[in-house]
Design a protein around this motif. Structure first.
Motif, PDB file in Angstrom:
ATOM      1  N   LEU A   1       0.709  -1.399  -0.165  1.00 54.30           N
ATOM      2  CA  LEU A   1       0.063  -0.183  -0.111  1.00 54.30           C
ATOM      3  C   LEU A   1       0.725   1.138  -0.108  1.00 54.30           C
ATOM      4  CD1 LEU A   1      -2.905  -1.177   2.595  1.00 54.30           C
ATOM      5  CD2 LEU A   1      -2.990  -0.856   0.069  1.00 54.30           C
ATOM      6  N   ALA A   2       1.850   1.638   0.481  1.00 58.79           N
ATOM      7  CA  ALA A   2       2.602   2.131   0.814  1.00 58.79           C
ATOM      8  C   ALA A   2       3.140   3.149  -0.922  1.00 58.79           C
ATOM      9  CB  ALA A   2       3.871   2.191   1.630  1.00 58.79           C
ATOM     10  N   LEU A   3       3.712   1.297  -0.903  1.00 56.18           N
ATOM     11  CA  LEU A   3       4.323   1.744  -2.892  1.00 56.18           C
ATOM     12  C   LEU A   3       3.424   2.793  -3.544  1.00 56.18           C
ATOM     13  CD1 LEU A   3       7.058  -1.276  -2.531  1.00 56.18           C
ATOM     14  CD2 LEU A   3       8.102   0.772  -3.258  1.00 56.18           C
ATOM     15  N   CYS A   4       2.250   2.047  -3.133  1.00 57.38           N
ATOM     16  CA  CYS A   4       1.679   2.371  -4.469  1.00 57.38           C
ATOM     17  C   CYS A   4       1.132   3.689  -4.163  1.00 57.38           C
ATOM     18  CB  CYS A   4      -0.367   2.256  -4.512  1.00 57.38           C
ATOM     19  SG  CYS A   4      -0.489   0.692  -4.468  1.00 57.38           S
TER      20      CYS A   4
ATOM     21  N   ARG B   1      10.520   6.723  -7.687  1.00 57.38           N
ATOM     22  CA  ARG B   1       9.808   5.611  -8.734  1.00 57.38           C
ATOM     23  C   ARG B   1      11.093   5.044  -8.560  1.00 57.38           C
ATOM     24  NH1 ARG B   1       7.142   4.820 -13.803  1.00 57.38           N
ATOM     25  NH2 ARG B   1       9.444   3.215 -14.341  1.00 57.38           N
ATOM     26  N   LYS B   2      12.162   5.338  -8.270  1.00 51.16           N
ATOM     27  CA  LYS B   2      13.787   4.657  -8.639  1.00 51.16           C
ATOM     28  C   LYS B   2      13.801   3.530  -6.835  1.00 51.16           C
ATOM     29  CE  LYS B   2      16.783   5.544 -11.763  1.00 51.16           C
ATOM     30  NZ  LYS B   2      16.938   4.841 -12.482  1.00 51.16           N
ATOM     31  N   PHE B   3      13.082   3.879  -5.793  1.00 50.11           N
ATOM     32  CA  PHE B   3      13.327   3.159  -5.320  1.00 50.11           C
ATOM     33  C   PHE B   3      12.215   2.328  -4.959  1.00 50.11           C
ATOM     34  CE2 PHE B   3      10.488   2.527  -0.378  1.00 50.11           C
ATOM     35  CZ  PHE B   3      12.120   2.921   0.846  1.00 50.11           C
TER      36      PHE B   3
ATOM     37  N   ILE C   1      10.347  -3.005  -5.051  1.00 49.07           N
ATOM     38  CA  ILE C   1       9.354  -4.215  -5.333  1.00 49.07           C
ATOM     39  C   ILE C   1      10.169  -5.362  -5.366  1.00 49.07           C
ATOM     40  CG2 ILE C   1       9.860  -4.014  -7.821  1.00 49.07           C
ATOM     41  CD1 ILE C   1       5.700  -4.545  -6.704  1.00 49.07           C
ATOM     42  N   LEU C   2      10.928  -5.422  -5.478  1.00 46.00           N
ATOM     43  CA  LEU C   2      12.109  -7.037  -5.698  1.00 46.00           C
ATOM     44  C   LEU C   2      12.088  -7.534  -4.576  1.00 46.00           C
ATOM     45  CD1 LEU C   2      15.050  -5.257  -7.815  1.00 46.00           C
ATOM     46  CD2 LEU C   2      13.207  -7.192  -8.696  1.00 46.00           C
TER      47      LEU C   2
END
Length: 87
Positions: free
Chosen positions: A55-58, A65-67, A72-73
């Protein structure tokens, strides 16, 4: 970063990103993960929870974007043969 959305102020967005920064764990490898991730924060500490991190990454992908691409890896490395992601 300037974001506009009806009925949401810039200060609301700023506060949301401050919260994400507090939960960001950029040091890797750590806690069994090879890439940075988001912890749930608060009383839960710096551990990784799959749903909280997702959810935080969304939202955070719009800021860094790089983070997001690195983080996601962790999902890819954690995925089991049956498709499940470990908590």
């Amino acid at each position: 970063m300037k974001i506009t959305f009806p009925k949401v102020s810039q200060s609301d967005f700023d506060f949301a990103f401050e919260c994400l920064e507090d939960c960001k764990n950029p040091d890797a490898p750590k806690y069994g993960f090879n890439y940075p991730y988001f912890a749930p924060g608060g009383a839960y500490g710096q551990q990784w929870w799959q749903l909280d991190s997702a959810l935080a990454l969304c939202g955070y992908k719009w800021k860094d974007r790089k983070f997001g691409e690195k983080a996601i890896l962790n999902f890819i490395e954690s995925q089991q043969p049956d498709g499940r992601i470990c908590l």
